[in-house]
Design a protein around this motif. Structure first.
Motif, short mmCIF file in Angstrom:
data_model
loop_
_atom_site.label_atom_id
_atom_site.label_comp_id
_atom_site.label_asym_id
_atom_site.label_seq_id
_atom_site.Cartn_x
_atom_site.Cartn_y
_atom_site.Cartn_z
N THR A 52 0.80 -1.23 0.00
CA THR A 52 0.00 0.00 0.00
C THR A 52 0.83 1.27 0.00
OG1 THR A 52 -0.21 -0.06 2.41
CG2 THR A 52 -1.97 -1.09 1.11
N THR A 53 2.11 1.18 0.31
CA THR A 53 2.95 2.38 0.32
C THR A 53 4.03 2.34 -0.76
OG1 THR A 53 4.45 1.42 1.97
CG2 THR A 53 2.62 2.77 2.78
N ALA A 54 4.11 1.30 -1.56
CA ALA A 54 5.19 1.15 -2.54
C ALA A 54 5.17 2.24 -3.61
CB ALA A 54 5.11 -0.22 -3.20
N ASP A 55 3.99 2.70 -4.01
CA ASP A 55 3.91 3.70 -5.07
C ASP A 55 3.87 5.13 -4.54
OD1 ASP A 55 3.85 1.67 -6.90
OD2 ASP A 55 1.66 1.61 -7.02
N ARG A 56 4.01 5.29 -3.24
CA ARG A 56 3.95 6.63 -2.64
C ARG A 56 5.28 6.99 -2.00
NH1 ARG A 56 -0.99 5.67 1.24
NH2 ARG A 56 -2.02 4.16 -0.06
N ALA A 57 5.55 8.26 -2.02
CA ALA A 57 6.75 8.75 -1.33
C ALA A 57 6.33 9.09 0.10
CB ALA A 57 7.31 9.98 -2.04
N VAL A 58 6.34 8.10 0.96
CA VAL A 58 5.92 8.27 2.35
C VAL A 58 7.17 8.20 3.23
CG1 VAL A 58 4.51 7.37 4.22
CG2 VAL A 58 3.70 7.20 1.87
N SER A 59 7.42 9.26 3.95
CA SER A 59 8.57 9.25 4.85
C SER A 59 8.24 8.40 6.07
CB SER A 59 8.91 10.68 5.28
OG SER A 59 7.92 11.17 6.16
N PRO A 60 9.26 7.88 6.74
CA PRO A 60 8.99 7.12 7.97
C PRO A 60 8.21 7.94 8.99
CG PRO A 60 11.24 6.74 7.24
CD PRO A 60 10.67 7.82 6.37
N ALA A 61 8.51 9.23 9.11
CA ALA A 61 7.80 10.07 10.07
C ALA A 61 6.32 10.20 9.70
CB ALA A 61 8.45 11.45 10.15
N ALA A 62 6.04 10.39 8.43
CA ALA A 62 4.64 10.51 7.98
C ALA A 62 3.90 9.19 8.20
CB ALA A 62 4.58 10.91 6.52
N PHE A 63 4.56 8.08 7.92
CA PHE A 63 3.95 6.76 8.14
C PHE A 63 3.61 6.58 9.62
CE2 PHE A 63 4.36 2.35 9.44
CZ PHE A 63 3.42 1.74 8.62
#
Length: 128
Positions: A52-63
Motif C-alpha cells: 500500500t505504500t510502494a507507489d507513494r513517497a511516504v517518509s517514515p515520520a509521515a507513516f
C-alpha cells in the motif's frame, strides 16, 4: 490494485490457527503450531504495508504519524475503559491491576512488567 484474494485466504488460515490454539491450549489437544498464526499475521501486515505504500513517497515520520492517529486514540479509549471498569468493579477484568505507575507506563507505551510480573500493559493485548 484490487483485493488480493490469496492474502484473505492466508488471513483466514492465521485466524483459524490462533483460535484453535487458544481453544485447546489448556485442554487435552496440544496445538502449539496454531501459535504460528500470529507470526503469519505479522508477515501479512508487513506485506500489506509494503504494497500500500510502494507507489507513494511516504517518509517514515509521515507513516508513523498516520499510524499513531489510527491506533493511539482507540488504544487509549480501551485502556481508559479497562481502568475505569476495575476501579468501579475491582477484579471484574482478570489480571488488570490499576497501580499508578503501571497505568501511566501503559498509556505512554513504555515497556515494563505489570504488577503480576508479566510483560503486559494495562490491557494485555496492548503489547501488539
Amino acid at each position: 490494485m484490487g483485493r488480493l484474494i490469496s492474502i484473505q485466504h492466508l488471513r483466514g488460515l492465521a485466524v483459524l490457527s490462533v483460535v484453535v490454539f487458544h481453544a485447546f491450549q489448556s485442554e487435552w489437544l496440544n496445538f502449539e503450531t496454531g501459535a504460528y498464526g500470529v507470526d503469519l499475521f505479522f508477515i501479512i501486515s508487513g506485506f500489506v504495508m509494503w504494497v500500500t505504500t510502494a507507489d507513494r513517497a511516504v517518509s517514515p515520520a509521515a507513516f508513523l504519524k498516520r499510524r499513531a492517529i489510527r491506533i493511539v486514540p482507540l488504544y487509549w479509549l480501551v485502556t481508559l475503559f479497562a481502568l475505569v471498569s476495575v476501579l468501579i468493579w475491582p477484579g471484574w477484568i482478570a489480571n488488570v491491576i490499576p497501580e499508578p505507575a503501571h497505568v501511566l507506563m501503559s498509556f505512554a507505551f513504555i515497556p515494563h512488567l505489570d504488577p503480576n510480573g508479566g510483560p503486559f500493559p494495562l490491557v494485555n493485548l496492548g503489547w501488539t
